[in-house]
Design a protein around this motif. Sequence first.
Motif, PDB file in Angstrom:
ATOM      1  N   ASN A   1      -9.336  -0.982  -3.792  1.00 44.31           N
ATOM      2  CA  ASN A   1      -9.598  -1.469  -2.441  1.00 44.31           C
ATOM      3  C   ASN A   1     -10.775  -0.701  -1.835  1.00 44.31           C
ATOM      4  O   ASN A   1     -11.461   0.063  -2.509  1.00 44.31           O
ATOM      5  CB  ASN A   1      -8.326  -1.324  -1.597  1.00 44.31           C
ATOM      6  CG  ASN A   1      -8.272  -2.337  -0.458  1.00 44.31           C
ATOM      7  OD1 ASN A   1      -8.932  -3.373  -0.502  1.00 44.31           O
ATOM      8  ND2 ASN A   1      -7.485  -2.055   0.554  1.00 44.31           N
ATOM      9  N   SER A   2     -11.006  -0.883  -0.550  1.00 47.12           N
ATOM     10  CA  SER A   2     -12.004  -0.109   0.181  1.00 47.12           C
ATOM     11  C   SER A   2     -11.416   0.231   1.543  1.00 47.12           C
ATOM     12  O   SER A   2     -10.308  -0.184   1.877  1.00 47.12           O
ATOM     13  CB  SER A   2     -13.309  -0.899   0.338  1.00 47.12           C
ATOM     14  OG  SER A   2     -13.125  -2.039   1.165  1.00 47.12           O
ATOM     15  N   SER A   3     -12.162   0.978   2.341  1.00 46.15           N
ATOM     16  CA  SER A   3     -11.630   1.451   3.617  1.00 46.15           C
ATOM     17  C   SER A   3     -11.484   0.341   4.647  1.00 46.15           C
ATOM     18  O   SER A   3     -10.696   0.460   5.590  1.00 46.15           O
ATOM     19  CB  SER A   3     -12.517   2.566   4.183  1.00 46.15           C
ATOM     20  OG  SER A   3     -13.847   2.090   4.364  1.00 46.15           O
TER      21      SER A   3
ATOM     22  N   ALA B   1     -12.473  -3.993  -4.083  1.00 46.75           N
ATOM     23  CA  ALA B   1     -13.470  -3.024  -4.531  1.00 46.75           C
ATOM     24  C   ALA B   1     -14.385  -3.616  -5.598  1.00 46.75           C
ATOM     25  O   ALA B   1     -14.079  -4.635  -6.226  1.00 46.75           O
ATOM     26  CB  ALA B   1     -12.783  -1.776  -5.085  1.00 46.75           C
TER      27      ALA B   1
ATOM     28  N   TYR C   1      -4.513  -1.111  -7.528  1.00 46.34           N
ATOM     29  CA  TYR C   1      -5.025  -1.704  -6.301  1.00 46.34           C
ATOM     30  C   TYR C   1      -6.365  -1.048  -5.998  1.00 46.34           C
ATOM     31  O   TYR C   1      -6.428   0.053  -5.470  1.00 46.34           O
ATOM     32  CB  TYR C   1      -4.019  -1.463  -5.177  1.00 46.34           C
ATOM     33  CG  TYR C   1      -4.259  -2.198  -3.878  1.00 46.34           C
ATOM     34  CD1 TYR C   1      -5.376  -2.995  -3.656  1.00 46.34           C
ATOM     35  CD2 TYR C   1      -3.330  -2.084  -2.831  1.00 46.34           C
ATOM     36  CE1 TYR C   1      -5.563  -3.662  -2.452  1.00 46.34           C
ATOM     37  CE2 TYR C   1      -3.501  -2.749  -1.626  1.00 46.34           C
ATOM     38  CZ  TYR C   1      -4.619  -3.521  -1.436  1.00 46.34           C
ATOM     39  OH  TYR C   1      -4.811  -4.182  -0.236  1.00 46.34           O
TER      40      TYR C   1
ATOM     41  N   LEU D   1      -3.733   3.369  -5.798  1.00 48.81           N
ATOM     42  CA  LEU D   1      -4.474   2.658  -4.761  1.00 48.81           C
ATOM     43  C   LEU D   1      -5.737   3.452  -4.473  1.00 48.81           C
ATOM     44  O   LEU D   1      -5.681   4.643  -4.153  1.00 48.81           O
ATOM     45  CB  LEU D   1      -3.636   2.538  -3.486  1.00 48.81           C
ATOM     46  CG  LEU D   1      -4.369   2.208  -2.173  1.00 48.81           C
ATOM     47  CD1 LEU D   1      -5.090   0.875  -2.244  1.00 48.81           C
ATOM     48  CD2 LEU D   1      -3.383   2.223  -1.000  1.00 48.81           C
ATOM     49  N   THR D   2      -6.900   2.813  -4.623  1.00 45.12           N
ATOM     50  CA  THR D   2      -8.166   3.473  -4.302  1.00 45.12           C
ATOM     51  C   THR D   2      -8.761   2.854  -3.047  1.00 45.12           C
ATOM     52  O   THR D   2      -8.738   1.641  -2.869  1.00 45.12           O
ATOM     53  CB  THR D   2      -9.174   3.363  -5.459  1.00 45.12           C
ATOM     54  OG1 THR D   2      -9.571   1.985  -5.625  1.00 45.12           O
ATOM     55  CG2 THR D   2      -8.572   3.869  -6.763  1.00 45.12           C
ATOM     56  N   ARG D   3      -9.313   3.710  -2.191  1.00 40.48           N
ATOM     57  CA  ARG D   3      -9.942   3.248  -0.946  1.00 40.48           C
ATOM     58  C   ARG D   3     -11.343   3.827  -0.757  1.00 40.48           C
ATOM     59  O   ARG D   3     -11.985   3.546   0.247  1.00 40.48           O
ATOM     60  CB  ARG D   3      -9.079   3.656   0.245  1.00 40.48           C
ATOM     61  CG  ARG D   3      -7.765   2.893   0.370  1.00 40.48           C
ATOM     62  CD  ARG D   3      -7.011   3.378   1.586  1.00 40.48           C
ATOM     63  NE  ARG D   3      -5.898   2.500   1.919  1.00 40.48           N
ATOM     64  CZ  ARG D   3      -4.700   2.929   2.310  1.00 40.48           C
ATOM     65  NH1 ARG D   3      -4.462   4.225   2.410  1.00 40.48           N
ATOM     66  NH2 ARG D   3      -3.742   2.081   2.612  1.00 40.48           N
TER      67      ARG D   3
ATOM     68  N   GLY E   1      -7.679  -6.450  -5.619  1.00 41.33           N
ATOM     69  CA  GLY E   1      -8.313  -5.819  -4.472  1.00 41.33           C
ATOM     70  C   GLY E   1      -9.761  -6.220  -4.301  1.00 41.33           C
ATOM     71  O   GLY E   1     -10.308  -7.021  -5.055  1.00 41.33           O
TER      72      GLY E   1
ATOM     73  N   THR F   1      -2.596   7.626  -3.972  1.00 42.88           N
ATOM     74  CA  THR F   1      -3.569   6.984  -3.093  1.00 42.88           C
ATOM     75  C   THR F   1      -4.807   7.864  -3.015  1.00 42.88           C
ATOM     76  O   THR F   1      -4.710   9.061  -2.707  1.00 42.88           O
ATOM     77  CB  THR F   1      -3.003   6.780  -1.678  1.00 42.88           C
ATOM     78  OG1 THR F   1      -1.855   5.933  -1.752  1.00 42.88           O
ATOM     79  CG2 THR F   1      -4.037   6.135  -0.761  1.00 42.88           C
TER      80      THR F   1
ATOM     81  N   SER G   1       0.831  -1.212   0.000  1.00 48.04           N
ATOM     82  CA  SER G   1       0.000   0.000   0.000  1.00 48.04           C
ATOM     83  C   SER G   1       0.859   1.254   0.000  1.00 48.04           C
ATOM     84  O   SER G   1       0.562   2.232  -0.698  1.00 48.04           O
ATOM     85  CB  SER G   1      -0.942  -0.001   1.206  1.00 48.04           C
ATOM     86  OG  SER G   1      -1.876  -1.062   1.115  1.00 48.04           O
TER      87      SER G   1
ATOM     88  N   SER H   1      -8.266   8.360  -1.146  1.00 47.86           N
ATOM     89  CA  SER H   1      -9.165   8.033  -0.036  1.00 47.86           C
ATOM     90  C   SER H   1     -10.367   8.972   0.013  1.00 47.86           C
ATOM     91  O   SER H   1     -11.239   8.808   0.869  1.00 47.86           O
ATOM     92  CB  SER H   1      -8.409   8.105   1.299  1.00 47.86           C
ATOM     93  OG  SER H   1      -7.377   7.133   1.344  1.00 47.86           O
TER      94      SER H   1
END
Length: 350
Positions: A180-182, A208, A178, A157-159, A206, A123, A117, A125
């Motif tokens: 992703n989520s929180s 998501a 990547y 990277l996505t959250r 990931g 990134t 990460s 968020s």
Amino acid sequence: MRRRTFLGMSSGLGIVATGLTTTPALAGGRRPDLTVAVDGSGDHTGIQAAIDAAPAGATEPFVIGVRPGTYLGQVVVPATKPFLELRGLGRRPDDVVIADDRANGTLKPDGTPWGTSGSASVTVSGADFRAVNLTFANLFDEAAHPEITNRQAVAVLTRADRLIFDRVRFLANQDTMYVNSSAAGVVARVHLRDCYVEGDVDFIFGRATAVFDRCRIHSLNRGSTPNGYVTAPSTDITNPYGLLFQRSRFTSDAPAGTVLLGRPWHPSNDPNAIGQTIIRESWIGAHIPDVAWSDFGAWPWEEARFFEYRNAGPGAIVSANRPQLTDGQAGEYTAAAFLRGGDDWAPERC
């Protein structure tokens, strides 16, 4: 190994593959609220400085226009800054490049590794983020760093939830994108249209919910067998929607039959990570073999949610090794269903 000429035109093939034109990015969009330019002609010379200057807690888009050039350095869009848009002001996505060059095993100043990460060039968020007409890259050079064995090097990277990438290129080798989520069990939706993603190992991965619409997915030739894996989803068992590729093209310079479509990633051996990758109505090149999916350690691919539907091309083989959606299932697994959620999000209208 990765082509090192991507700052020019070599990876611009993604534009041709998805039918993109050279229409200026400003067409149909609101004027930027801030402008970034490497030559000092804008409000800021760096991407992070512009993000830092954007308002917190926005409820409508705040547009940062980025003039052509290469912008180096790690970029973070915090959760406190929703509705940010990064818009490349060049004529093509490769006119604006936002990049960094660290890997999982690259050491921080304190002597500890960045981790996967932490390797991300960008990134995200902040919810309701949008990127248009630019390139995100991780420049980590594997050949120049044989001492680093953990080579995951993330470009983005996505959250966060409700993210849009429109005419964007994502360039790296291992772990390029990547999504992703929180937190585990939290749904985060991402819509990508007319994008280009390249890499070799697990380069789209990931938990998501992500829809790739009219994208080009390009596997690099790393000179080994297998040559790599396109996806490594870790979709939570409570989420019916993982990775969806529709009307896209899967291409490669690798030899025929040496690249796999994916394998199920179980982070920290999480038994609830039942990954989903669905590829439908897409073109698949000869680099994909009959047995297109792979186990991930002790986790068999047959227990994941891997399906195809009405694909074409030399790598689009229908066999017992390639699970297919029925027509009825295909009617349920659509881009609209993946992205709708409880708020009726419809990014195609955004």
